[in-house]
Structures are given as structure tokens and as C-alpha cells.
Design a protein around this motif. Structure first.
Motif, short mmCIF file in Angstrom:
data_model
loop_
_atom_site.label_atom_id
_atom_site.label_comp_id
_atom_site.label_asym_id
_atom_site.label_seq_id
_atom_site.Cartn_x
_atom_site.Cartn_y
_atom_site.Cartn_z
N THR A 104 45.00 48.92 48.44
CA THR A 104 44.94 47.88 49.47
C THR A 104 45.61 46.60 48.95
O THR A 104 45.91 46.47 47.76
N ALA A 105 45.80 45.66 49.86
CA ALA A 105 46.34 44.35 49.47
C ALA A 105 45.46 43.72 48.40
O ALA A 105 45.96 43.11 47.44
N GLU A 106 44.15 43.87 48.53
CA GLU A 106 43.25 43.28 47.52
C GLU A 106 43.43 43.95 46.17
O GLU A 106 43.45 43.29 45.12
N ASN A 107 43.54 45.27 46.18
CA ASN A 107 43.78 45.99 44.92
C ASN A 107 45.05 45.48 44.24
O ASN A 107 45.08 45.21 43.04
N ILE A 108 46.11 45.39 45.03
CA ILE A 108 47.39 44.93 44.49
C ILE A 108 47.25 43.49 43.99
O ILE A 108 47.77 43.12 42.93
N PHE A 123 44.64 41.92 42.74
CA PHE A 123 44.00 41.84 41.43
C PHE A 123 44.98 42.24 40.32
O PHE A 123 45.04 41.59 39.27
N SER A 124 45.74 43.28 40.55
CA SER A 124 46.71 43.69 39.52
C SER A 124 47.81 42.65 39.36
O SER A 124 48.31 42.42 38.26
N ALA A 125 48.19 42.01 40.46
CA ALA A 125 49.23 40.98 40.39
C ALA A 125 48.77 39.81 39.51
O ALA A 125 49.57 39.28 38.72
N VAL A 126 47.53 39.42 39.64
CA VAL A 126 47.04 38.30 38.82
C VAL A 126 47.00 38.71 37.35
O VAL A 126 47.37 37.93 36.47
N ALA A 127 46.58 39.94 37.10
CA ALA A 127 46.56 40.43 35.72
C ALA A 127 47.97 40.40 35.12
O ALA A 127 48.18 39.94 33.99
N ALA A 169 40.67 33.31 41.82
CA ALA A 169 39.59 32.80 42.66
C ALA A 169 39.91 33.01 44.13
O ALA A 169 39.05 33.36 44.94
N HIS A 170 41.17 32.83 44.47
CA HIS A 170 41.56 32.95 45.88
C HIS A 170 41.26 34.34 46.43
O HIS A 170 40.85 34.48 47.58
N ILE A 171 41.46 35.36 45.60
CA ILE A 171 41.12 36.72 46.06
C ILE A 171 39.65 36.78 46.43
O ILE A 171 39.27 37.39 47.44
N THR A 172 38.83 36.12 45.63
CA THR A 172 37.38 36.20 45.87
C THR A 172 36.95 35.33 47.05
O THR A 172 35.83 35.47 47.53
N TYR A 173 37.80 34.43 47.48
CA TYR A 173 37.46 33.59 48.64
C TYR A 173 37.79 34.30 49.95
O TYR A 173 37.36 33.85 51.01
N LEU A 174 38.59 35.33 49.87
CA LEU A 174 38.96 36.06 51.08
C LEU A 174 38.19 37.38 51.10
O LEU A 174 37.44 37.69 50.18
#
Lengths: 382, 382
Positions: A189-193, A195-199, B232-237
Motif C-alpha cells: 500500500t501507499a503507507e507500506n511504501i 514507511f520504506s521511503a522514510v527508511a 510522523a506524517h505517516i502516523t498523522y494520516l
């Protein structure tokens, strides 16, 4: 040695490395480019039958390695899936010949971006070609051939390993009598991607990354890699598990408040980050995580044509509190395979431990895998 | 000017800064230490009645500021809560006198760790004292006194702002006829703390952080701050919102795969990180996030004694898809207050937008706040 253990573990094991591709016979990659030299590290447990019908191939997750079970000489801890693999265990080394290779792009014995490029004598760094799930399968198929295996009793994998098993099941189902896909996804999902993008961003922005040539420069992006791991680690657990394990406990009673490890959970995370940056390579993290982002096998034309014809047995397992790849990821795989007429066994196993449940000794999980393989073995032997 | 707007917005507003504490009358902090000089930036909208009974104080979130509504001269975008504050809106500036201060430790006009320490002439950096939610309230109470307010019609806040309103309601309920607590928490979980810990780690490990004296050194930990914000932004959405907005869309059709912004969600996140590191201060991020970690007001002896006696009206709002502070955080506040005999109105508002819902124009949310304040106003005026 493999299969010699009398106890609960497979005993002492040693990794093997084999050169599977050479300039005369290079690995041509799915996204273009080629690798003129691919070495693969792997371990085996148990004995191959004369009929060569009892081979189980184990695929590891993003940061895993070939050491899935048993002990390396002198080691205090066994391999990462020792709960699952061993004499009398779900992946029963008294009956099965188990092979676990480190995957292409990894950093634990198999050729990856941190390896020396034979053409330049320097580490590949970011000159290493982009990889695809199909490349992992291509290398593992070559390893099968090297080991004289024409068909696996099963391929089994968790997380990225499960994704690789799915790819294999779709692209070359004739290789596998059975597939076990645990805590995996057919499409991030966009969220999965995210998290990996931030890493990846944490790694790429670390001055120690040095454009990917940190090893030659005597540097390491350890801060970036630690931060990547700390963040990812939160997503591998459940909020419930973190609360149960740490709550809001202070790291040290009576300590001064500050910006260090005031809370026990902070100490734990920092430790996870440090241990990880000692054992894992930043470039491998970039390459392997990107393969996951792009993986979307059901989007291909005729994606299920081969598996619908071959009809291997498929077991898909999710965990109730996994929110990195929640059960909808598993259900999507089940739905797509059902839609193609492939029978699938699906279990969502209750566990408080989030995504990392696939690494833990949870009886309803290991028993499910064990029962599935028991039946697979009976069918083969019938 | 405040209250002069005929349209939907409060019109043009200018921030004001006032020195509320001086060496002769310093701010003594809850965790020890003191500040000899505290300036506070604030904005006001609407007109105070002669009876001074229509004041609504707005408390902003972690990265918010005093500019809650209306337009600064020449600005294209209004303040961060303009959906909620304005003529005829939920916080109706035709009736209410609205005050929004930047909180202590902030970086947008109010004294914080990036301010000059009058004792040394250097920025405080990490020599700034550790703060507590009670310090935020102490400064805002002083601002009330400065404005001649003895009692607020309501204090209203979201996220950290809601936590501040909760602190105020418990410690000085006599100041507030009503409290509106949106998407807040009375006690962070281990997972909440873990996410903040990783964000701080990214800042602290950035070489540009320079031990907190980056400003003097002409540096800035922009990478660390960007990474902190992206995560943090991921966790806000919500995952749902990210999927709906971006899915797996490529940033540019036909682009080469790599480790940049291949996916639209990556471009979005990177942009969020960059914008944020331009507008927010890393030290403030450290200090304010730590206040949230330690906040646990119901753990205090006699925590609810004062509010049980004063019985202000309390509205608690959660959002269905908020997983940073899920509804259990709000329900815990409701349960504790109910347990103390304080009547509380609770709403869990359906929204796909996660924690950030508190910043969005969601009619069931803004209408709920509006109806609550309407009734509060009728009661005061009765």
C-alpha cells in the motif's frame, strides 16, 4: 552436520557458498542489466531422499539470511527460524531436506550491492542494478539445479520471503508442489511504501552513506541505518505488544528527564538500531526494500494462468495484529488465487505480536504449517 | 482587524508579542529551573464583551503556531484552524473573542530553546530547561491575566493542544467554563513514545544538530528534521487516506526505477519533510514532543479533585481512523472524568483522514464543536 542432531535442533550447521553465475553464463536481470558473477550462500538441514522428493526451500525476509536453523559452531543462538525448522518440528528435518539461501542483493554471503564488482574491483554501490522479485526466484532456481532438485515439496517464506514464494508460485508453479506464504503481500500500500521511503531517506541522507561507496571510504551510514531500523521495528510489532512489554516504564528509576533513553521502550529501540547497523548493510536495505515496493504480480497479464494449470497446494497465513501487512494483504492473495481456481488454505492466526509473529514460536501458527506439510508429504508419498 | 470581517474569514490579522515574565518575575518551571524572560506571540479574533465572558482560548498542536485563523497581510492561505474559527463558524468570531498563543518552547514567536538566553547572549539550545504541560498552562494563564480575562468561556485544542486543555481542566478548572479536547491523549502508549523517540533520534544524530547550537554555527539539522516529519506524517494520516490519495501511482510515468521519488507518495512525503524543516525548529521538536511523552495527569494524587468540584463542561472528540491517538485515548479521558462525576460529551467522528482529521473541515466534527459552544454560550448568557 545436517540431519545428525538428536535433539530439538538440527545441530551444528555450516554455510556453503557456491558460484552460480559467471561471465560465460551471466544472470540476466528482469529490469535489464546483468550480473557476471553471482555467489550464493546457503545452508541445508536434513537429508535429501534418493527420489529427491522431500526438498523444502525456505525464503527469508528483508533482513534475514541463510542461517535459518541450528547452530553455527560456538554460537549461543540458533538460526532465525529454528522454532519452525528442526527434528520433529513443523518443517521436519527428520523427513525433509531443507535449503535456505541468502537472497540476491543481500549482504550475508550472496552477491549484493556491497560485493566487489569484478569489472572494476570496487564495491558496486549504487551501480548495482535494480532488482526484481523475479531475479530472486531466478537465482534460487539455479541453486535448485545445482543441488539436483527438479521439484520442491514446498517453498516456504515469511514477509518478503512469502512474497518471493508467491512470485515463484505464479511464474514457475511447476517447480513447487506446495507454497507456504506467511505474513506477506502481493502489493504494498501507499503507507507500506511510505514507511520504506522514510527508511531509505534516513540512509541516503546520512553523510556516511558517501554515495554508496562508504566501504571504500572507511565510512558507514550507521546512523541512517539505525534510524531506518528503529522506525521499521515499530511497524513490525503491535502497539499491544509494545504496551505489554514496556508500557511507560522508565529506563532507570529516578533518572533525570532528557532526550536520551528515558523510557524502556526507547532503550529497546536504540539497541535494536545499533545491533542492526552492525549486522546489516545499508545498500542491501535500499535494494531489497525497493523490490518489495514494485512487486505487483497480479497486475501482469495472464498472472494466474500458470498457477491455475499447475494447481500447487497453497497455504496463506496472516496474523491478527500484523499492521505492516495486515490480513487484507493475505486475503487479497487468497482471493486472486481462488479467482483463478487455485485451492488455498487460509489462516489468520491470533497473535499479539504484530508482523514479527512469523518469526515467533506460536503453536497455532507452527502447527498449521506442520499439518500442511504433513499432508503435502503424505500426498507425495501416496 | 479582528471581528471586522464580513466574509467567511476573520480577515487580516497581525500577531502580537508580549513579555509576560521578566527577571523580577520569572517563570518557575514545574520540573525545576526558571526562565527569566518569556515572550509570548498570540493572535486574537473577534471582540471581547464588556462582561469579558466570551473568551475562547485555542491551544495548538506540536507544530502549530499562533496563526489559527484569518490571513496575514499578503498571505494566500489562512491560519491552520480557519475551518473552525471565523464569523458564523464553530468558534464564531461574531460572538466570541478568540485568543491563540504560540506555546512555551515553540519557535514561532514565543520563547523556546531556539531563543537567546539573556544570561549568555547565546541561543539556549539544550541548556533550555525541560518543560512540562503545566508550564504551558502557566504561561497561558499569565496571558489571560495580561488580557484581563478571569474566566474563559472555553479552552479548545487538538492533539497536544487537547492535552494542554486537559491539563488546564484538571489543574485550574476554575479558569474554564468549558473544555474541548480533540484527538488527544491523557497518556502516551509505548508505541506513541517509540515514534517520537525515532524522530528525536533522527534530529540528534544529524551532524547539523551540532549539540543544539546549530544556529550559531550556521548549520541546521534539516535532514534529521525532515526525516522526523516524514515519519510522523505517516502516523498523522490513515492508511486508507494514503491509499485513496496516492495508491501506488508513479510520480512520473515511464521514469527509471531507483531510490528517489518513484512513487507519488514518496514525492508527497519528501515535500512534507522539506517544507517542515524550513518552517520548524529542531530543538522545539525535541522539547515539545518530550512534554507529550511524560504527560500522565491522571496518575497524580487527587488528579480529579479540582475538576470534580468545578465541573466545567467537557467535550471529547476522537476520529475513527486516528491511529496515532486512537479512540481508546479519548475514551480513557472520558472514563476518568466520568469516574470523577464530571459530565462529558464524547463523539467519535467518522473520518478517513486519521489523526490529522482535527485540522480538516469535517462537518460532523465542526458542527459538534459549534453546537457545544452554542450551548455553552447560552448557558453563560442565561
Amino acid at each position: 552436520m545436517p540431519g545428525q542432531s538428536a535433539g530439538r535442533h538440527v545441530g551444528l550447521v555450516t554455510p556453503t557458498t557456491v558460484r552460480l553465475f559467471t561471465p560465460d553464463d551471466p544472470l540476466r536481470l528482469a529490469r535489464g542489466g546483468r550480473l557476471d558473477q553471482v555467489d550464493v550462500a546457503y545452508e541445508t538441514y536434513g537429508q535429501l531422499t534418493a527420489a529427491k522428493d522431500n526438498a523444502v526451500l525456505v525464503c527469508h525476509a528483508l533482513t534475514g539470511n541463510a542461517h535459518a536453523a541450528g547452530f553455527h559452531p560456538g554460537a549461543a543462538k540458533p538460526g532465525w527460524w529454528d522454532h519452525l525448522i528442526g527434528p520433529g518440528k513443523a518443517i521436519d528435518t527428520d523427513r525433509f531436506f531443507v535449503v535456505c539461501p541468502n537472497l540476491l542483493g543481500g549482504c550475508q554471503g550472496t552477491t549484493g550491492p556491497g560485493s566487489l564488482d569484478p569489472a572494476t574491483g570496487r564495491t558496486y554501490g549504487l551501480d548495482f542494478p535494480l532488482l526484481d522479485m523475479a531475479d530472486f526466484v531466478a537465482v534460487h532456481r539455479r541453486l535448485m539445479a545445482h543441488l539436483g532438485l527438479t521439484r520442491l515439496l514446498a517453498a516456504v517464506g515469511g514477509s518478503l520471503g512469502g512474497m518471493q514464494v508467491l512470485e515463484w508460485s505464479l511464474s514457475h508453479p511447476e517447480d513447487l508442489a506446495n507454497a507456504v506464504i506467511v505474513a506477506a503481500s502481493s502489493r504494498l500500500t501507499a503507507e507500506n511504501i511510505a514507511f520504506s521511503a522514510v527508511a531509505r531517506e534516513a540512509i541516503l541522507r546520512d553523510p556516511g552513506f558517501h554515495d554508496g561507496h562508504y566501504a571504500e571510504a572507511g565510512l558507514t551510514p550507521e546512523s541512517g541505518l539505525s534510524i531506518a531500523r528503529m522506525m521499521a521495528h515499530i511497524t513490525y510489532l503491535s502497539g499491544e505488544a509494545l504496551s505489554a512489554k514496556f508500557g511507560r516504564a522508565a529506563q532507570q528509576v529516578g533518572q533525570q528527564a532528557g532526550f536520551g533513553v528515558d523510557f524502556a521502550v526507547e532503550s529497546y529501540l536504540r539497541h535494536q538500531g545499533e545491533v542492526f547497523s552492525d549486522r546489516f548493510d545499508a545498500l542491501s536495505y535500499l535494494y531489497l526494500s525497493r523490490v518489495m515496493d514494485y512487486f505487483d504480480p497480479f497486475a501482469r497479464p495472464q498472472a494466474t494462468a500458470a498457477i491455475a494449470a499447475a494447481r500447487p497446494g497453497v497455504l496463506v497465513i496472516a496474523f491478527t495484529t500484523d499492521w505492516r501487512f495486515d490480513r487484507r494483504h493475505s486475503l487479497r492473495i487468497v482471493a486472486r488465487l481462488h479467482g483463478a481456481g487455485v485451492p488455498v488454505t487460509y489462516r489468520c492466526v491470533p497473535s499479539a505480536s504484530g508482523h514479527d509473529s512469523f518469526l515467533l514460536p506460536i503453536p497455532r501458527y507452527t502447527d498449521t504449517v506442520g499439518a500442511f506439510l504433513d499432508r503435502a508429504w503424505e500426498v507425495i508419498r501416496a
